[in-house]
Scaffold this motif. Structure first.
Motif, PDB file in Angstrom:
ATOM      1  N   GLU A 233      30.141  47.400  45.282  1.00  0.00           N
ATOM      2  CA  GLU A 233      29.401  46.340  45.815  1.00  0.00           C
ATOM      3  C   GLU A 233      28.767  45.463  44.992  1.00  0.00           C
ATOM      4  O   GLU A 233      28.850  44.225  44.968  1.00  0.00           O
ATOM      5  N   GLN A 234      28.146  46.076  43.965  1.00  0.00           N
ATOM      6  CA  GLN A 234      27.456  45.419  42.976  1.00  0.00           C
ATOM      7  C   GLN A 234      28.625  44.682  42.055  1.00  0.00           C
ATOM      8  O   GLN A 234      28.175  43.283  41.490  1.00  0.00           O
ATOM      9  N   VAL A 235      29.597  45.364  41.702  1.00  0.00           N
ATOM     10  CA  VAL A 235      30.605  44.689  40.958  1.00  0.00           C
ATOM     11  C   VAL A 235      31.328  43.583  41.646  1.00  0.00           C
ATOM     12  O   VAL A 235      31.431  42.399  41.116  1.00  0.00           O
ATOM     13  N   SER A 236      31.584  43.702  42.930  1.00  0.00           N
ATOM     14  CA  SER A 236      31.930  42.635  43.978  1.00  0.00           C
ATOM     15  C   SER A 236      30.964  41.246  43.785  1.00  0.00           C
ATOM     16  O   SER A 236      31.539  40.274  43.623  1.00  0.00           O
ATOM     17  N   ILE A 237      29.845  41.739  44.029  1.00  0.00           N
ATOM     18  CA  ILE A 237      29.063  40.348  44.112  1.00  0.00           C
ATOM     19  C   ILE A 237      28.967  39.925  42.777  1.00  0.00           C
ATOM     20  O   ILE A 237      28.801  38.319  42.763  1.00  0.00           O
ATOM     21  N   ALA A 238      28.758  40.477  41.529  1.00  0.00           N
ATOM     22  CA  ALA A 238      28.631  40.005  40.456  1.00  0.00           C
ATOM     23  C   ALA A 238      29.924  39.029  40.082  1.00  0.00           C
ATOM     24  O   ALA A 238      29.719  37.925  39.460  1.00  0.00           O
ATOM     25  N   GLY A 239      31.043  39.736  40.304  1.00  0.00           N
ATOM     26  CA  GLY A 239      32.221  38.817  40.308  1.00  0.00           C
ATOM     27  C   GLY A 239      32.425  37.709  41.071  1.00  0.00           C
ATOM     28  O   GLY A 239      32.963  36.324  40.550  1.00  0.00           O
ATOM     29  N   PHE A 240      31.978  37.804  42.348  1.00  0.00           N
ATOM     30  CA  PHE A 240      31.978  36.625  43.229  1.00  0.00           C
ATOM     31  C   PHE A 240      30.974  35.273  42.595  1.00  0.00           C
ATOM     32  O   PHE A 240      31.100  34.226  42.673  1.00  0.00           O
TER      33      PHE A 240
ATOM     34  N   LEU B  45      40.805  44.266  28.208  1.00  0.00           N
ATOM     35  CA  LEU B  45      40.423  44.081  29.543  1.00  0.00           C
ATOM     36  C   LEU B  45      41.145  45.385  30.283  1.00  0.00           C
ATOM     37  O   LEU B  45      40.258  46.091  31.223  1.00  0.00           O
ATOM     38  N   ILE B  46      42.334  45.726  29.897  1.00  0.00           N
ATOM     39  CA  ILE B  46      42.721  46.934  30.508  1.00  0.00           C
ATOM     40  C   ILE B  46      42.000  48.066  30.431  1.00  0.00           C
ATOM     41  O   ILE B  46      41.615  48.773  31.451  1.00  0.00           O
ATOM     42  N   PRO B  47      41.367  48.532  29.327  1.00  0.00           N
ATOM     43  CA  PRO B  47      40.529  49.739  29.107  1.00  0.00           C
ATOM     44  C   PRO B  47      39.150  49.494  29.782  1.00  0.00           C
ATOM     45  O   PRO B  47      38.653  50.656  30.424  1.00  0.00           O
ATOM     46  N   LEU B  48      38.733  48.396  30.062  1.00  0.00           N
ATOM     47  CA  LEU B  48      37.476  48.279  30.755  1.00  0.00           C
ATOM     48  C   LEU B  48      37.738  48.227  32.236  1.00  0.00           C
ATOM     49  O   LEU B  48      36.877  49.121  32.961  1.00  0.00           O
TER      50      LEU B  48
ATOM     51  N   ALA C 128      39.612  32.449  32.066  1.00  0.00           N
ATOM     52  CA  ALA C 128      38.537  33.026  31.153  1.00  0.00           C
ATOM     53  C   ALA C 128      38.286  34.234  31.548  1.00  0.00           C
ATOM     54  O   ALA C 128      37.687  34.477  32.729  1.00  0.00           O
ATOM     55  N   VAL C 129      38.683  35.282  30.449  1.00  0.00           N
ATOM     56  CA  VAL C 129      38.258  36.642  31.037  1.00  0.00           C
ATOM     57  C   VAL C 129      36.934  37.052  30.238  1.00  0.00           C
ATOM     58  O   VAL C 129      36.495  38.295  30.684  1.00  0.00           O
ATOM     59  N   GLN C 130      36.270  36.265  29.554  1.00  0.00           N
ATOM     60  CA  GLN C 130      35.136  36.590  29.060  1.00  0.00           C
ATOM     61  C   GLN C 130      33.822  37.126  29.977  1.00  0.00           C
ATOM     62  O   GLN C 130      33.457  38.284  29.733  1.00  0.00           O
ATOM     63  N   PRO C 131      33.793  36.403  31.106  1.00  0.00           N
ATOM     64  CA  PRO C 131      32.910  36.623  32.183  1.00  0.00           C
ATOM     65  C   PRO C 131      33.190  38.005  32.644  1.00  0.00           C
ATOM     66  O   PRO C 131      32.215  38.816  33.035  1.00  0.00           O
ATOM     67  N   MET C 132      34.481  38.158  33.009  1.00  0.00           N
ATOM     68  CA  MET C 132      34.746  39.438  33.458  1.00  0.00           C
ATOM     69  C   MET C 132      34.696  40.690  32.731  1.00  0.00           C
ATOM     70  O   MET C 132      34.283  41.619  33.163  1.00  0.00           O
ATOM     71  N   LYS C 133      34.903  40.518  31.273  1.00  0.00           N
ATOM     72  CA  LYS C 133      34.763  41.420  30.428  1.00  0.00           C
ATOM     73  C   LYS C 133      33.156  41.868  30.220  1.00  0.00           C
ATOM     74  O   LYS C 133      32.722  42.914  30.018  1.00  0.00           O
ATOM     75  N   SER C 134      32.328  40.840  30.371  1.00  0.00           N
ATOM     76  CA  SER C 134      30.837  41.059  30.335  1.00  0.00           C
ATOM     77  C   SER C 134      30.256  41.801  31.610  1.00  0.00           C
ATOM     78  O   SER C 134      29.485  42.739  31.541  1.00  0.00           O
ATOM     79  N   ILE C 135      30.874  41.201  32.700  1.00  0.00           N
ATOM     80  CA  ILE C 135      30.532  42.100  33.854  1.00  0.00           C
ATOM     81  C   ILE C 135      31.048  43.550  33.960  1.00  0.00           C
ATOM     82  O   ILE C 135      30.168  44.577  34.268  1.00  0.00           O
TER      83      ILE C 135
END
Length: 148
Positions: free
Chosen positions: A94-101, A37-40, A75-82
């Protein structure tokens, strides 16, 4: 003398339970996803897709809350995929924020309604594995292009 209200308080009981069950295995397991997660997060920060300090702060707060309330880490798997897609596709903040939300809302609905069991039955494991391999290959390709 302990306050009777404090002893009957949920926070006191929960904190005491967590402290009693805290082992070295629990501590090491809680750090397991930091290696990826940290390197990503750092990569996303370098391409200005996220604010690193805000992302780490809110990831930490979310992990504390979910661990404290539900006794499981977030669960961090969705965050790692994003993160992997955002790096390979050079997404904006903006794209990262919308994907995360959006992912957070979907996870809340699926988890809160127990639809996750239905998803586990309907989506075969090879589909999940294929998505993981595809995202990994895109990320590896982006890394190879960045070496120059």
């Amino acid at each position: 003398i302990r306050n009777r209200f404090f002893q009957d308080n949920y926070l006191y009981r929960r904190t005491s339970s967590l402290y009693r069950n805290l082992t070295l295995s629990e501590l090491s397991g809680s750090m397991g996803d930091l290696g990826t997660l940290i390197p990503l997060f750092v990569s996303l920060s370098r391409q200005r897709s996220i604010n690193l300090s805000s992302a780490l702060f809110f990831a930490g707060i979310s992990n504390l809350i979910t661990g404290f309330v539900w006794d499981i880490p977030m669960a961090v798997q969705p965050m790692k995929s994003i993160a992997a897609v955002a790096i390979s596709e050079a997404w904006s903040q903006e794209q990262v924020s919308i994907a995360g939300f959006t992912t957070g809302v979907i996870m809340l609905v699926i988890g809160g309604t127990n639809l996750i069991e239905f998803v586990n039955v309907v989506v075969p494991n090879p589909v999940v594995s294929g998505l993981q391999v595809g995202i990994g290959l895109r990320l590896a390709g982006r890394g190879m292009r960045s070496i120059d």
